[in-house]
Design a protein around this motif. Structure first.
Motif, PDB file in Angstrom:
ATOM      1  N   ARG A 201       0.678  -1.347  -0.245  1.00 45.04           N
ATOM      2  CA  ARG A 201       0.213  -0.142   0.259  1.00 45.04           C
ATOM      3  C   ARG A 201       0.820   1.822   0.000  1.00 45.04           C
ATOM      4  N   GLN A 202       1.365   1.800  -1.388  1.00 48.02           N
ATOM      5  CA  GLN A 202       2.235   2.789  -1.251  1.00 48.02           C
ATOM      6  C   GLN A 202       2.273   3.366  -2.509  1.00 48.02           C
ATOM      7  N   ILE A 203       1.815   4.725  -2.259  1.00 47.43           N
ATOM      8  CA  ILE A 203       1.493   5.959  -2.865  1.00 47.43           C
ATOM      9  C   ILE A 203       2.773   6.745  -3.740  1.00 47.43           C
ATOM     10  N   LEU A 204       2.877   6.904  -4.710  1.00 45.70           N
ATOM     11  CA  LEU A 204       4.280   7.781  -5.462  1.00 45.70           C
ATOM     12  C   LEU A 204       4.234   9.259  -5.714  1.00 45.70           C
ATOM     13  N   VAL A 205       3.835   9.696  -4.628  1.00 43.14           N
ATOM     14  CA  VAL A 205       4.245  11.125  -5.238  1.00 43.14           C
ATOM     15  C   VAL A 205       5.631  11.744  -6.181  1.00 43.14           C
ATOM     16  N   MET A 206       5.270  11.900  -7.736  1.00 40.92           N
ATOM     17  CA  MET A 206       6.466  12.644  -8.075  1.00 40.92           C
ATOM     18  C   MET A 206       6.138  13.522  -9.257  1.00 40.92           C
ATOM     19  N   PRO A 207       5.945  14.910  -8.832  1.00 46.88           N
ATOM     20  CA  PRO A 207       6.811  16.148  -9.520  1.00 46.88           C
ATOM     21  C   PRO A 207       7.843  16.493 -10.710  1.00 46.88           C
ATOM     22  N   PHE A 260       7.569  10.811  -1.764  1.00 45.47           N
ATOM     23  CA  PHE A 260       7.639  11.904  -2.403  1.00 45.47           C
ATOM     24  C   PHE A 260       9.146  11.961  -2.962  1.00 45.47           C
ATOM     25  N   TYR A 261       9.350  11.973  -4.154  1.00 41.94           N
ATOM     26  CA  TYR A 261       9.686  11.745  -5.254  1.00 41.94           C
ATOM     27  C   TYR A 261      10.287  13.179  -5.906  1.00 41.94           C
ATOM     28  N   PHE A 299      -0.384   3.632  -6.954  1.00 36.88           N
ATOM     29  CA  PHE A 299      -0.836   4.830  -6.616  1.00 36.88           C
ATOM     30  C   PHE A 299      -0.049   6.126  -7.061  1.00 36.88           C
ATOM     31  N   LEU A 300       0.289   6.594  -8.260  1.00 35.37           N
ATOM     32  CA  LEU A 300       0.785   7.640  -8.905  1.00 35.37           C
ATOM     33  C   LEU A 300       0.002   9.113  -8.525  1.00 35.37           C
ATOM     34  N   ILE A 301       0.647  10.174  -7.237  1.00 34.85           N
ATOM     35  CA  ILE A 301       0.290  11.741  -7.775  1.00 34.85           C
ATOM     36  C   ILE A 301       1.507  12.180  -8.630  1.00 34.85           C
ATOM     37  N   THR A 302       1.448  13.097 -10.112  1.00 28.81           N
ATOM     38  CA  THR A 302       1.774  13.889 -10.630  1.00 28.81           C
ATOM     39  C   THR A 302       1.605  14.649 -11.078  1.00 28.81           C
ATOM     40  N   ASP A 303       1.898  15.881 -11.975  1.00 26.23           N
ATOM     41  CA  ASP A 303       1.746  17.032 -12.348  1.00 26.23           C
ATOM     42  C   ASP A 303       1.785  16.475 -13.927  1.00 26.23           C
ATOM     43  N   TYR A 304       3.057  16.832 -14.573  1.00 33.35           N
ATOM     44  CA  TYR A 304       2.763  17.291 -16.103  1.00 33.35           C
ATOM     45  C   TYR A 304       4.309  15.565 -16.513  1.00 33.35           C
ATOM     46  N   PHE A 321      -1.735  16.908 -10.436  1.00 33.26           N
ATOM     47  CA  PHE A 321      -2.058  18.038  -9.479  1.00 33.26           C
ATOM     48  C   PHE A 321      -0.942  19.477 -10.424  1.00 33.26           C
ATOM     49  N   GLN A 322      -2.106  19.794 -10.950  1.00 40.21           N
ATOM     50  CA  GLN A 322      -1.880  21.054 -12.246  1.00 40.21           C
ATOM     51  C   GLN A 322      -2.318  22.734 -11.549  1.00 40.21           C
ATOM     52  N   PHE A 323      -1.514  22.778 -10.686  1.00 39.44           N
ATOM     53  CA  PHE A 323      -1.859  24.173 -10.146  1.00 39.44           C
ATOM     54  C   PHE A 323      -1.450  25.259 -10.799  1.00 39.44           C
ATOM     55  N   ASP A 324      -0.305  25.813 -11.872  1.00 38.40           N
ATOM     56  CA  ASP A 324       0.358  26.521 -12.518  1.00 38.40           C
ATOM     57  C   ASP A 324       0.549  26.312 -14.186  1.00 38.40           C
ATOM     58  N   TYR A 325      -0.695  25.026 -14.021  1.00 36.89           N
ATOM     59  CA  TYR A 325      -0.379  24.930 -15.487  1.00 36.89           C
ATOM     60  C   TYR A 325      -0.093  26.285 -16.743  1.00 36.89           C
ATOM     61  N   GLU A 326      -0.277  27.471 -16.232  1.00 35.08           N
ATOM     62  CA  GLU A 326      -0.303  28.280 -17.799  1.00 35.08           C
ATOM     63  C   GLU A 326       1.044  28.784 -17.299  1.00 35.08           C
ATOM     64  N   MET A 327       1.662  28.790 -16.448  1.00 35.32           N
ATOM     65  CA  MET A 327       2.649  29.094 -16.100  1.00 35.32           C
ATOM     66  C   MET A 327       4.276  27.777 -17.151  1.00 35.32           C
TER      67      MET A 327
END
Length: 399
Positions: A201-207, A260-261, A299-304, A321-327
């Motif tokens: 049971r592991q979530i990987l967060v890789m922005p 978080f990587y 489970f993965l959480i990333t941005d782009y 997770f795309q909080f800065d899409y335009e930038m």
């Protein structure tokens, strides 16, 4: 984001001048060396790492086609050095020897556009036609954005390897490569990409990184004050997520760990995210291997990041997770053929509340990928076999 000449000059280092001298010294030696090594293939990923498509192709060649002379370039201080050395011949990355092999090789093969003794000097030699050689681009991630630095006019690469049809069509039509120089072969590392989570049971967060923060220039200040990392939107949003009380409650409720990587170009900021929580780890290179993390996580959480495409290949759930899409589009890469809401393999979240809400939904479903996204995966990928290395090897051999 296309870089101006002035931006490129700002990124030059003193060692680039040193490599001009190495090139000039290696040039006559390479002419002699080539006579007895006419079919040499020089392969690499990055200077410090052997975990990408280059490594898997080299491994395949050493095991399946030992008759093919192939050498791998890597820093001898890399944690991966001994593992590669067990397979075959290895040379020191960026050394005089690397220059000799680079100039003498029949084929120069890398997962990185900068996979060569010195990126700045080799760019000058290759793109301006001062030295012509045969270079193969295995790619690092599936191209989905309008990445102008990969246009043919900026690379002059003989083979551009694609993994999927949508990518292949986009690169062939837009990037300016001669007919037949872009091929859909699949990524070599996909031969080793299969789920090993086995109930973990592991979530990987890789922005991914931000160009204006990771390698700042004078233009970076158009977007943010990059002198103060803690004031950037990147830090405030990801740090806010990691320290969210609601996140901690979800991890405890569903008995889940989170890793978080940060991207390798943002690893220098890893200390900013340090926190004391039994269920959260801030992973640092080289202790953690990206592919192993992808395979062992549910489970993965990333941005782009295109790493989402590796994860989706295994048919496991993910969120963006795309909080800065335009930038991001202005300062990093313009949008290409891939639109996240239409083509993505998970829901797009623009703020922390939305992310935590969707995250809980995935946890409630016990890490099952929704049918909508599973169908998108099946439509997106052409190959789910373990013949990617074979296809790459045979295509390179034909050139």
């Amino acid at each position: 984001m296309e870089q101006s000449l002035w931006q490129k000059i700002q990124r030059l280092k003193w060692k680039d001048l040193y490599h001009i001298i190495l090139f000039l010294l290696a040039l006559p030696v390479s002419f002699v060396f080539r006579r007895s090594h006419k079919n040499l293939w020089l392969i690499c990923d990055t200077e410090k790492e052997a975990r990408d498509n280059g490594y898997w192709l080299f491994r395949y060649i050493m095991k399946r086609h030992p008759e093919q002379e192939a050498v791998y370039a890597i820093d001898k201080h890399s944690p991966d050095y001994r593992r590669v050395k067990k397979l075959g011949r290895v040379i020191q990355y960026g050394s005089f020897t690397h220059w000799v092999y680079y100039l003498a090789a029949e084929k120069n093969i890398s997962s990185q556009k900068s996979g060569k003794p010195n990126a700045a000097v080799c760019y000058l030699l290759e793109v301006y036609g001062l030295y012509k050689n045969t270079r193969i681009f295995l790619q690092h991630g599936i191209t989905k954005d309008d990445m102008e630095f990969l246009y043919y006019k900026h690379t002059k690469m003989r083979l551009f390897v694609c993994a999927v049809d949508a990518e292949y069509q986009y690169v062939e039509q837009r990037f300016g490569y001669p007919k037949g120089w872009v091929e859909k072969l699949g990524f070599c590392r996909f031969d080793n990409l299969f789920d090993t989570s086995e109930g973990k049971r592991q979530i990987l967060v890789m922005p991914t990184w931000r160009n204006w923060i990771g390698t700042p220039t004078s233009k970076s200040y158009q977007y943010e004050n990059v002198d103060d990392f803690a004031s950037t939107e990147y830090y405030k949003n990801w740090n806010g997520f990691l320290k969210s009380r609601r996140l901690h409650e979800l991890l405890k409720k569903y008995n889940v760990e989170l890793v978080f990587y940060p991207h390798r170009d943002m690893q220098k900021y890893a200390e900013y995210f340090s926190l004391e929580h039994s269920d959260i780890k801030v992973a640092k290179w080289p202790e953690y291997d990206v592919q192993k993390l992808l395979k062992s996580s549910n489970f993965l959480i990333t941005d782009y990041s295109s790493i989402a495409m590796d994860f989706a290949y295994m048919k496991k759930p993910l969120l963006y997770f795309q909080f800065d899409y335009e930038m991001y589009r202005k300062g990093h890469y313009p949008e290409g053929y891939f639109q996240y809401e239409r083509d993505g393999f998970g829901r797009v979240c623009r703020n922390l509340d939305a992310l935590l809400l969707e995250m809980e939904h995935v946890l409630e479903q016990n890490f099952e990928m929704e049918e909508l996204y599973r169908e998108r995966v099946l439509q997106f990928y052409d190959y789910f076999d373990r013949k990617n290395c074979k296809r790459n090897y045979e295509a390179i051999k034909k050139i």
